[in-house]
Structure formats: structure tokens, C-alpha cells
Design an enzyme around this catalytic site. Structure first.
Site, short mmCIF file in Angstrom:
data_model
loop_
_atom_site.label_atom_id
_atom_site.label_comp_id
_atom_site.label_asym_id
_atom_site.label_seq_id
_atom_site.Cartn_x
_atom_site.Cartn_y
_atom_site.Cartn_z
N GLU A 1 -8.22 2.25 -6.04
CA GLU A 1 -7.46 3.48 -5.77
C GLU A 1 -7.29 4.22 -7.09
O GLU A 1 -6.75 3.67 -8.04
CB GLU A 1 -6.09 3.12 -5.20
CG GLU A 1 -5.32 4.35 -4.75
CD GLU A 1 -3.82 4.11 -4.71
OE1 GLU A 1 -3.14 4.83 -3.98
OE2 GLU A 1 -3.33 3.24 -5.43
N HIS B 1 -2.42 4.86 4.54
CA HIS B 1 -0.99 4.60 4.76
C HIS B 1 -0.08 5.43 3.87
O HIS B 1 1.14 5.35 4.02
CB HIS B 1 -0.72 3.11 4.53
CG HIS B 1 -0.95 2.73 3.09
ND1 HIS B 1 -2.21 2.73 2.52
CD2 HIS B 1 -0.09 2.39 2.10
CE1 HIS B 1 -2.09 2.41 1.24
NE2 HIS B 1 -0.82 2.19 0.96
N ASP B 2 -0.64 6.18 2.92
CA ASP B 2 0.17 7.04 2.04
C ASP B 2 0.08 8.51 2.42
O ASP B 2 0.59 9.36 1.70
CB ASP B 2 -0.32 6.91 0.59
CG ASP B 2 -0.04 5.55 -0.02
OD1 ASP B 2 0.90 4.88 0.43
OD2 ASP B 2 -0.77 5.18 -0.96
N ASP C 1 -5.50 -6.34 0.01
CA ASP C 1 -5.00 -5.39 -0.97
C ASP C 1 -4.63 -6.17 -2.23
O ASP C 1 -3.97 -7.20 -2.13
CB ASP C 1 -3.76 -4.69 -0.39
CG ASP C 1 -3.70 -3.22 -0.74
OD1 ASP C 1 -3.74 -2.92 -1.95
OD2 ASP C 1 -3.60 -2.38 0.17
N ASP D 1 -5.13 -1.68 -5.72
CA ASP D 1 -4.03 -0.71 -5.82
C ASP D 1 -3.95 -0.14 -7.24
O ASP D 1 -4.10 -0.87 -8.21
CB ASP D 1 -2.73 -1.45 -5.48
CG ASP D 1 -1.56 -0.52 -5.26
OD1 ASP D 1 -1.65 0.34 -4.37
OD2 ASP D 1 -0.55 -0.67 -5.97
O1 TEU Z 1 -0.23 4.17 -4.26
C1 TEU Z 1 -0.28 4.68 -5.56
C2 TEU Z 1 -0.17 6.16 -5.75
O2 TEU Z 1 -0.41 6.60 -6.85
C3 TEU Z 1 0.23 7.13 -4.70
O3 TEU Z 1 -0.66 7.52 -3.77
C4 TEU Z 1 1.63 7.02 -4.20
O4 TEU Z 1 1.69 6.52 -2.91
C5 TEU Z 1 2.24 8.38 -4.16
O5 TEU Z 1 2.09 8.93 -5.40
C6 TEU Z 1 3.69 8.35 -3.83
O6 TEU Z 1 4.10 9.70 -3.71
C7 TEU Z 1 -0.30 2.80 -4.10
C8 TEU Z 1 -0.07 2.39 -2.67
O7 TEU Z 1 -1.10 2.91 -1.87
C9 TEU Z 1 1.28 2.83 -2.25
O8 TEU Z 1 1.53 2.56 -0.90
C10 TEU Z 1 2.28 2.14 -3.13
O9 TEU Z 1 3.57 2.67 -2.87
C11 TEU Z 1 1.98 2.30 -4.61
O10 TEU Z 1 0.62 2.09 -4.92
C12 TEU Z 1 2.75 1.30 -5.43
O11 TEU Z 1 2.18 0.02 -5.27
#
Ligand code: TEU
Ligand code: CA
Length: 587
Positions: free
Chosen positions: A268, A346-347, A99, A207
Site C-alpha cells: 500500500e 476497506h478505506d 495483511d 500495509d
Molecule cells: O491505511 C493507511 C493509509 O495511509 C490510509 O489510506 C488511511 O486509511 C487514511 O489515510 C485514513 O484517512 C492502512 C489501512 O488500510 C488502514 O485501514 C489503517 O487504518 C492504516 O493503514 C493504519 O494501519
């Protein structure tokens, strides 16, 4: 014709280190634990793994707050363990992605410590510092603009010693880096990318890939939520003007180590619903990213500007299918773009709990959703536990089981902003039960042994093990042939066997108005798939079936019920037909 690059037909398994396998009984998953499960991962038939952040971090956001890119979070192991993991993957013919979290660091990173030490520090400009604004009426100090952080509250934090604000699009412990400064970028590439490329990794999941280029006048966001002083501002800070330049630089770093382009980037891409905007990132000619994670599908039934601002289980099949179709148009043959297919990460909450039925129809609906995602074009991503149909945490669990910063902040915000209104709090809990990121972070269910085999029987896992681990686990499903796990293996197998229709076919939604059954075709050269998926508990006839199966011959490649292949669809029944067609159907 150039050979298809490895990653287009690939299936990639995502690992969340804290929750995968604990090897030393401290209740936290770790790198030796992952290594001990590589044979299992290989047995699934995937081509690569993506490991979520394992870097050193104070863990305010589960490692997405990195304090040292070149070190490993001690409970997970050491750099040497990552090297052993890379070797273990490569020995099994698996590739490995790490990542890449470079929009922000942890507030404990040495760069930020220096940056905040004084206004004249040489690294001051490595982060985004701005003076306050003052309310003309009250003369109160205010943040430089009204942007809301993803985790609630202002996106700016006040630094008392140096009397300025710094920007944090996520938690205050995740200050945003200043990408306008070339020295910052060079340091990032060297530390976050080259250190690991030198160790032989095969690419990065990138990310928040579209947030590095911010509008330098930092304008206020339009007021969408008058009840809140801070407004969602993603439309302003995503997809900024210098993104192409920055991604070109990132590619140059990759090419330095992998001149043939076989090291990949999966970006992402939040807040980017327009196909033309996505295409700028993934068009082969543009040479920016190998592919992206679009949010269309996983955003289904989420609140527009606040994930939890929703009424659970009010999605419709026509909405879901429109989201599926939107991502699939990237690969409709008219562009040189590429994307991904996924339902979980994971989100996100578990897909069975969102679009299936975790109760009586758990197994059928888990298999039906597996058929959906495995039939889509793009590179397939499978999240740990999805292959055994893991479900959301039980609703009766106390809200204290939710650990994620997003969940905790949201719940506290509702408590405070409603003065503990019981109805509002109950709604908030229901929204968490439905959509919290925590659901994906429950320990992996390996067996019916205590703690699901994730950690030692006496240990206390960092998150509670799901109540259903005795019924839903890897061991039980390995022994049972018609399990969700066995089904996933079969799906990954047929996807490999017929990549032209599965990974690269042209998607066509057959009946966009249908609210019960999702019917689509995937057109390849000389063959096509017809996929019929019943999203409900009623028996449903698919009127169009006979017409769709016209061709030289057809057969059911995969189905989650027995039958001759023409009968009406039973509850959560799905079928994938392979049709041998007379002539090439792709123009
Ligand atoms: O996620 C970024 C993101 O924009 C979202 O999916 C976020 O998890 C969501 O809006 C929260 O409600 C990435 C990662 O996948 C996430 O786990 C991290 O928290 C985030 O970046 C910050 O690095
Ligand atoms: Ca451990």
C-alpha cells in the site's frame, strides 16, 4: 520468454472479516463465515483472496492495531480456523494473502508493554521515543515535532511514567515500531511473516509499505495549515532512505519459504504520486514488491491534506481520467514495473456513490464502473460488495452510525474547533456521507432475509445493515442473469480470456478533454480494446469511434445496454470493443 507469473493476470477478492459473514449470531463476521462462502467466491471467477487483519487486537483501528501477530482475534476464530481457510482456498484453486501490518503494533502488544515499562528496558528502543521540546516563551512541554497523525492531533503521545513521547502516525493505540533496530526487524519477520508463511499463505498485502524508514532527525513539517498546530508530514516520513534495504530483507524471508517467487507482496503506497518513486518499488529488476496500490484514483475529490476537507461531488471527468492514466503509465511497455487496478477497498467509500449514480441509474452506473476497472492493466482487485453494486450508507442515517476512528475523530475535531458551528457540522456530516471509510464496512448483503443474511435475524450486527439490502443482495442477483453480479462474472471471464489486452495492454486516453465520456484504447499484440464509458445521463455520440474501430474486424465484447454497437451512448452506457488489428501495435 518466461511464463507470465500467476499474479499478473489475476483478479483478487478482498475480504473484511468483521463485515463479511457472521456464523454464530454475535453480529461480527468471522473465519467460519468466510469459509462458508468460499464456493461463492470461487463462483465469481477470481484467483485469490486477500483477508484484512484477523489477528488479535483491541480493535481501536479494526485490527490494524495488532496485539499478537501469532493469534487470532477471538470473535473471528482461532489459528486453526485460518489453517482451515487456507486449506479451503487451496482446495478450490484459490490463493490467499494476509495483511501484513508492521509499521506499528497495538499499544497492547507485549513488545510495547515492555518498551514503555521503563527507559532502560531492553525493548525501549523497539519503538520511537523522544524527549519533549519546551516552548521558549511559555516553557510548556511540547511534542518533539509538529507532525500530525493520520487520525488527527499530534503524532506523538506523552508517556507520563517514563516522561517521554512515543511516535504514532495513526492512533495513539498504534505506536510506530523502530525499524532502525535490527532486532526489532528480525522479531517482526519471524512473528508477523514466518508464522503464517509456515502455514502456507501465498503472500501479503503490505500495509503502509513506505513508512518504515523515517528521517532520524524527525524534522518539523512545513506549515500547510496555519489553523492547526499539527501539520501533515507524509512527504517527510514516506519513502525514506532505508526502504530498499528493508524490502530486500522482506523478500529474503519470502524466498526462504517460496524460492520460486510465487508468493507475492502488494504494497500500500500512500502519498507517492510520482511515477519514478513508484517505479523504485515495482520495477522487476529492483525486486522490492510485486505490485502496489497507488492512491491516484481513490484520492479523487478528497481534501489535499485532510480527506474530509472537500466539497462532495465536485470531481471532474478530466481529473478522474488523468488519475487513471497516471496509474496506467506504470505498464506502458517502457518499464519493467507492475501495478494494480481497483476502485474500492476497506478505506474507501463505494464507487457507485462516488462516480456513478446510486439512484435511478444505479445498475447501469455500477456496471459502467465495473467495465472501467476491469479494463485496466495491472492486477485487478475487487472489494466485497462491489460485485453487487453496494452503495454508501444513506445520508439520513445519524452520525452515530459512523464507527471508524477516522470518522469519529474528524467529527469531534470539527465540533470542538468550531465551537459546534451548525454549518461546519453539517458540512462535516456531508463529507462523511461522501467519503467515510465506514461505507465499505457495512455488512455484506447476502439476501433479502432479515439482517441481509449477514447475521441471525435477532442479532445486532456491529454495523447497521444498509436500508437497500432487499433490492441489492447476492441471492437476488444470482437468480437474475443481467444483474450487476452476473455482469462482473462475465467481465472477469473476458479478462481471463484476453489477458494480453485487459491485464497487460498499453493504455491510451483518446480524448483527455472530454468531460462526459471516457474513451480509451488498450493496445495488445494483434488486438486492441476500445472502451467507451458515458459518465452522465445525456445521450452522447463518440466522434472518434469509427476511426478507433478500424481493423480487420471488431465486436462488442461487453456492454450494459442492448444494441448493434455503433449507436450513441445512453445514460451511463459503457461498451468494450475487441478489435482485431492488422499488425502488432506495441512497439
Ligand atoms: O491505511 C493507511 C493509509 O495511509 C490510509 O489510506 C488511511 O486509511 C487514511 O489515510 C485514513 O484517512 C492502512 C489501512 O488500510 C488502514 O485501514 C489503517 O487504518 C492504516 O493503514 C493504519 O494501519
Ligand atoms: Ca461471529
Amino acid at each position: 520468454m518466461a511464463p507470465t507469473p500467476w499474479w499478473k493476470n489475476a483478479s483478487i477478492y478482498q475480504i473484511y472479516p468483521a463485515s463479511f459473514q457472521d456464523s454464530n449470531g454475535d453480529g461480527i463476521g468471522d473465519l467460519p463465515g468466510i469459509i462458508s462462502r468460499l464456493d461463492y467466491i470461487q463462483s465469481l471467477g477470481v484467483d485469490a483472496i486477500w483477508v484484512c487483519p484477523m489477528y488479535d487486537s483491541p480493535q481501536y483501528d479494526m485490527g490494524y492495531d495488532i496485539s499478537d501477530y501469532e493469534a487470532v482475534y477471538a470473535p473471528y476464530g482461532k489459528v486453526a480456523d485460518v489453517e482451515a481457510l487456507i486449506a479451503g482456498c487451496h482446495a478450490r484453486g484459490l490463493r490467499i494473502l494476509l495483511d501484513l501490518v508492521i509499521n506499528h503494533t497495538s499499544h497492547e502488544h507485549a513488545w510495547f508493554r515492555a518498551s514503555r515499562s521503563s527507559r532502560t528496558d531492553p525493548k525501549r528502543d523497539w519503538y520511537i521515543w523522544r524527549p519533549p521540546r519546551y516552548d521558549p516563551a511559555t516553557r510548556q512541554r511540547q511534542p518533539p515535532n509538529n507532525w500530525r497523525s493520520f487520525f488527527g492531533g499530534s503524532a506523538w503521545a506523552w508517556d507520563e511514567p517514563t516522561q517521554e513521547y512515543y511516535l504514532h502516525l495513526f492512533a495513539p493505540q498504534q505506536p510506530d515500531l523502530n525499524w532502525e533496530n535490527p532486532a526489532t526487524r528480525q522479531a517482526l519477520y519471524a512473528s508477523a511473516m514466518e508464522f503464517w508463511l509456515q502455514r502456507g499463505i501465498d503472500g501479503f498485502r503490505v500495509d503502509t509499505v513506505n513508512m518504515y524508514s523515517k528521517p532520524q532527525d524527525f524534522p518539523d513539517a512545513p506549515i500547510l495549515d496555519p489553523s492547526n498546530p499539527y501539520q501533515p508530514a507524509a512527504s517527510l516520513f514516506c519513502n525514506g532512505p532505508r526502504m530498499p534495504e528493508f524490502l530486500t530483507e522482506i523478500n529474503q524471508v519470502l524466498r526462504k519459504y517460496r524460492p520460486h517467487g510465487d508468493a507475492i507482496t502488494v504494497g500500500e503506497l500512500p502519498a507517492t504520486p510520482d511515477r519514478s518513486d513508484v517505479l523504485r518499488y515495482v520495477s522487476a529488476a529492483a525486486n522490492q514488491l510485486s505490485m502496489v496500490f497507488q492512491f491516484d484514483i481513490v484520492d479523487c475529490n478528497m481534501g489535499a491534506d485532510l480527506r474530509f476537507n472537500t466539497v462532495p461531488h465536485t470531481w471532474t471527468l478530466s481529473d478522474l481520467r488523468a488519475r487513471v492514466a497516471a496509474t496506467q503509465t506504470l505498464m506502458d511497455g517502457s518499464t519493467d514495473g507492475w501495478s494494480t487496478a481497483f476502485l474500492e477497498n476497506h478505506d474507501q467509500a463505494r464507487c457507485v456513490s462516488r462516480w456513478g449514480s446510486p439512484g435511478k441509474h444505479w445498475e447501469k452506473s455500477a456496471k459502467m464502473l465495473a467495465m472501467l476497472v476491469a479494463s485496466l492493466s495491472g492486477t485487478l482487485f475487487l472489494y466485497q460488495g462491489q460485485e453487487i453494486g453496494m452503495t454508501n450508507a444513506p445520508n439520513h442515517w445519524d452520525v452515530g452510525e459512523y464507527k471508524d476512528v477516522d470518522s469519529v475523530n474528524y467529527y469531534r475535531y470539527v465540533q470542538e474547533s468550531t465551537d459546534n458551528d451548525p454549518v461546519a457540522i453539517q458540512n462535516a456530516k456531508q463529507a462523511l456521507d461522501y467519503l467515510a471509510r465506514d461505507h465499505a464496512r457495512l455488512p455484506m448483503q447476502w439476501s433479502a432475509a432479515p439482517q441481509a443474511g449477514f447475521t441471525d435475524a435477532e442479532a445486532k450486527p456491529w454495523m447497521r445493515v444498509h436500508d437497500n439490502f432487499k433490492e441489492v443482495n447476492v441471492k437476488g442477483q444470482t437468480d437474475q442473469e443481467d444483474s450487476v453480479l452476473g455482469f462482473w462474472k462475465a467481465l472477469l471471464g473476458v479478462r481471463k480470456q484476453f489477458p494480453g489486452v485487459f491485464a497487460a495492454g498499453v493504455y491510451r486516453d483518446v480524448d483527455p478533454e472530454n468531460e462526459e465520456v471516457l474513451v480509451f484504447e488498450k493496445l495488445g499484440r494483434g488486438e486492441k480494446l476500445v472502451v467507451t464509458l458515458n459518465f452522465g445521463t445525456e445521450v452522447r455520440e463518440v466522434q472518434e469511434l469509427e476511426g478507433l474501430l478500424k481493423g480487420k474486424s471488431w465486436r462488442v465484447l461487453v456492454g450494459n445496454y442492448e444494441g448493434d454497437g455503433m449507436e450513441a451512448l445512453r445514460p451511463y452506457e459503457g461498451r468494450i470493443y475487441l478489435v482485431d488489428v492488422e499488425t502488432a501495435t506495441v512497439a
